[in-house]
Every structure is written in structure tokens, then in C-alpha cells.
Design a protein around this motif. Structure first.
Motif, short mmCIF file in Angstrom:
data_model
loop_
_atom_site.label_atom_id
_atom_site.label_comp_id
_atom_site.label_asym_id
_atom_site.label_seq_id
_atom_site.Cartn_x
_atom_site.Cartn_y
_atom_site.Cartn_z
N VAL A 190 1.06 -1.04 -0.24
CA VAL A 190 0.57 0.12 0.07
C VAL A 190 0.78 1.32 0.09
O VAL A 190 0.44 2.14 -0.87
CB VAL A 190 -0.93 -0.58 1.76
CG1 VAL A 190 -0.80 0.23 2.13
CG2 VAL A 190 -2.44 0.59 0.83
N MET A 191 2.71 1.20 0.73
CA MET A 191 3.14 2.52 0.83
C MET A 191 3.30 3.08 -1.31
O MET A 191 3.86 3.99 -1.27
CB MET A 191 4.47 1.79 1.41
CG MET A 191 3.99 2.30 3.00
SD MET A 191 5.53 2.18 3.73
CE MET A 191 6.09 2.90 3.59
N ASN A 192 3.61 1.95 -1.28
CA ASN A 192 3.83 1.71 -3.10
C ASN A 192 2.56 2.15 -3.86
O ASN A 192 3.43 2.85 -4.65
CB ASN A 192 4.54 0.03 -3.70
CG ASN A 192 5.16 0.67 -4.68
OD1 ASN A 192 5.77 1.37 -4.49
ND2 ASN A 192 5.07 -0.89 -5.87
N ASN A 193 1.60 1.76 -3.37
CA ASN A 193 0.11 2.62 -4.14
C ASN A 193 0.44 3.92 -4.48
O ASN A 193 -0.21 4.05 -5.37
CB ASN A 193 -1.19 1.56 -3.80
CG ASN A 193 -0.87 -0.20 -4.20
OD1 ASN A 193 -0.60 -0.50 -5.22
ND2 ASN A 193 -1.55 -0.58 -3.77
N PHE A 194 1.06 4.07 -2.72
CA PHE A 194 0.35 6.06 -2.96
C PHE A 194 1.85 6.88 -2.50
O PHE A 194 2.09 7.63 -1.84
CB PHE A 194 0.47 5.68 -1.22
CG PHE A 194 -1.87 5.31 -1.12
CD1 PHE A 194 -2.29 6.51 -2.17
CD2 PHE A 194 -1.87 4.33 -0.72
CE1 PHE A 194 -3.86 5.89 -1.97
CE2 PHE A 194 -3.58 4.06 -0.90
CZ PHE A 194 -4.37 4.34 -1.65
N GLY A 195 3.22 6.17 -3.29
CA GLY A 195 3.94 6.48 -2.93
C GLY A 195 5.25 7.09 -2.56
O GLY A 195 5.88 7.80 -1.77
N ALA A 251 -2.75 2.37 5.23
CA ALA A 251 -3.52 2.39 3.92
C ALA A 251 -4.26 3.81 4.32
O ALA A 251 -3.95 5.13 3.63
CB ALA A 251 -4.12 1.96 4.00
N ALA A 282 -1.96 6.68 4.26
CA ALA A 282 -1.12 7.61 3.39
C ALA A 282 -1.49 8.38 2.26
O ALA A 282 -1.73 9.08 1.93
CB ALA A 282 -0.67 5.78 2.43
N CYS A 283 -3.00 7.95 1.80
CA CYS A 283 -4.81 8.27 1.49
C CYS A 283 -4.14 9.98 2.49
O CYS A 283 -4.38 11.23 0.99
CB CYS A 283 -5.07 8.00 1.67
SG CYS A 283 -5.99 6.62 0.87
#
Length: 223
Positions: free
Chosen positions: A19-24, A219, A222-223
């Protein structure tokens, strides 16, 4: 940076990387994982009926993660490979200018705010310390220009220790259906097992639907 303090679930560790990778977000730091999150032989426990690790926190701070963590990370296995590994939370946040500690219940000697208010608190804190910036409405992105901001996530079962909480400027709660519900004393899961020799880890958070799975909390943050 996101700092995982003593994580115990390899699936959570891998899911967090994903999820960190998903949000950069690429700065993952892990403090002394519990045996369950690590590959053999570092997953070994004391042979006394407890859940205590055989290997020291120092050894576990550099031990490889279990295969399940890598599998759950999917395309973010590189974040696990490159994650900062530390023996203590203090070491993990030594280069940070602001530390927020996630929590599911009220804490003594630590102001607790919603994640939105925490973002505002970070901005105001950095604004006060920026010698040539009089703007008091900096965004979180602007705030990080003053230095590294850390968000601490505790062990899945026991949360953050008092020592880890002492590193934080503010405590953060993600608003859920029971956000703001005061903690209640007495009762609770685990009291009927106090007389047993073996003590298992149990959730120690607030009353009602306040607690999130660690990877879900990451997640949302991160958002």
C-alpha cells in the motif's frame, strides 16, 4: 516515513509495503520485528510456553522477513529489501523533525487528535520553527520540506509502548464509528485468563470499533 514498531504479522508487513508503494511512499522503517514476521531461525520462541523470542531485538532488527511478507508485498518487495531496520524506535526517528503516533485509545501525557487535525498540527509546528516563513497554513507536503516527518505504528496486539509514545509530538486516531468514545475501565477480554501460566498477547485498544488492521491504518494514513 512510516515506522513499524515490533510488527508480528508477515502478511501485514508485506501488505504495508504494497500500500505504501501504491501511494508513492517509499521510506519504510521497521523496528525489531516479532519472531512471527521473520524467516527461520529468527522465528524461534522460548521453550517455556510464552511468546518470547529466542533472538534478541538487535538480531531481529536485521533478520530477513518471512517469505509471506515478500509474497504479500506483490510488486513492492523492493520496499522490504530496502527498508530501514532498527533496534529501537528512537533510532528509527532520530533524523525526524516531527513524530506522530497512531493509537486506538486515549493516552496519558499525549494529546490525541484526528488525522486531519494532526496534519494541521504538523503544519503549525513547522511554521513556528521556520525562521523565514510566516505562513501558518502550510500543507503537509510543505511541512515535510523542513525535514522528515514520521508516523509510528505499534505492534498489532499491544500497540505502542510508553517508551515509543514518548517520542511523539502528537497521538493520531483515525475517525471510525467509535471515534471519541471514552475508554471504559473493568471487564474486557483477557481478564478471565489472568490466572493461567501462559500469557498471550491481546488487543489493548479502545472500546467499540476503533481498532484497524495495521495495514488498513497505513493505507488510510497514506491517503
Amino acid at each position: 516515513c512510516f515506522v513499524l514498531c515490533r510488527p508480528q504479522g508477515p502478511a501485514n508487513v508485506g501488505g504495508i509495503a504494497r500500500v505504501m508503494n501504491n501511494f508513492g511512499i517509499t521510506d519504510l522503517r521497521v523496528v525489531a520485528p516479532e519472531p512471527g514476521a521473520l524467516a527461520p531461525p529468527f522465528d524461534a520462541l522460548m521453550d517455556d510456553g510464552s511468546d518470547r523470542a529466542i533472538h534478541s531485538a538487535k538480531d531481529r532488527s536485521t533478520a530477513p522477513f518471512a517469505d509471506e511478507a515478500r509474497i504479500m508485498a506483490v510488486h513492492a518487495a523492493h520496499l522490504l529489501r530496502d527498508a530501514g531496520r532498527f533496534e529501537t524506535a528512537a533510532d528509527a526517528v532520530a533524523d525526524c523533525v516531527f513524530v506522530a503516533a497512531t493509537t486506538a485509545r486515549p493516552r496519558e501525557n499525549l494529546p490525541i487528535v484526528s488525522v486531519r487535525d494532526a496534519c494541521a498540527s504538523v503544519s503549525q509546528n513547522v511554521s513556528r520553527n521556520a525562521s523565514q516563513n510566516a505562513n501558518s497554513s502550510l500543507s503537509l507536503t510543505d511541512a515535510t520540506n523542513d525535514g522528515k516527518v514520521a508516523i509510528l505504528f505499534g505492534n498489532e496486539a499491544t500497540g505502542l509502548t510508553n517508551e515509543e509514545l514518548s517520542l511523539a509530538t502528537v497521538g493520531v486516531m483515525l475517525p471510525t464509528a467509535s471515534f471519541g468514545v471514552p475508554a471504559q475501565s473493568g471487564g474486557g477480554e483477557g481478564t478471565k485468563n489472568e490466572g493461567k501460566k501462559k500469557k498471550t498477547k491481546r488487543y489493548t485498544g479502545g472500546v467499540g470499533p476503533t481498532s484497524l488492521n495495521t495495514s488498513h491504518a497505513v493505507a488510510a494514513s497514506a491517503c
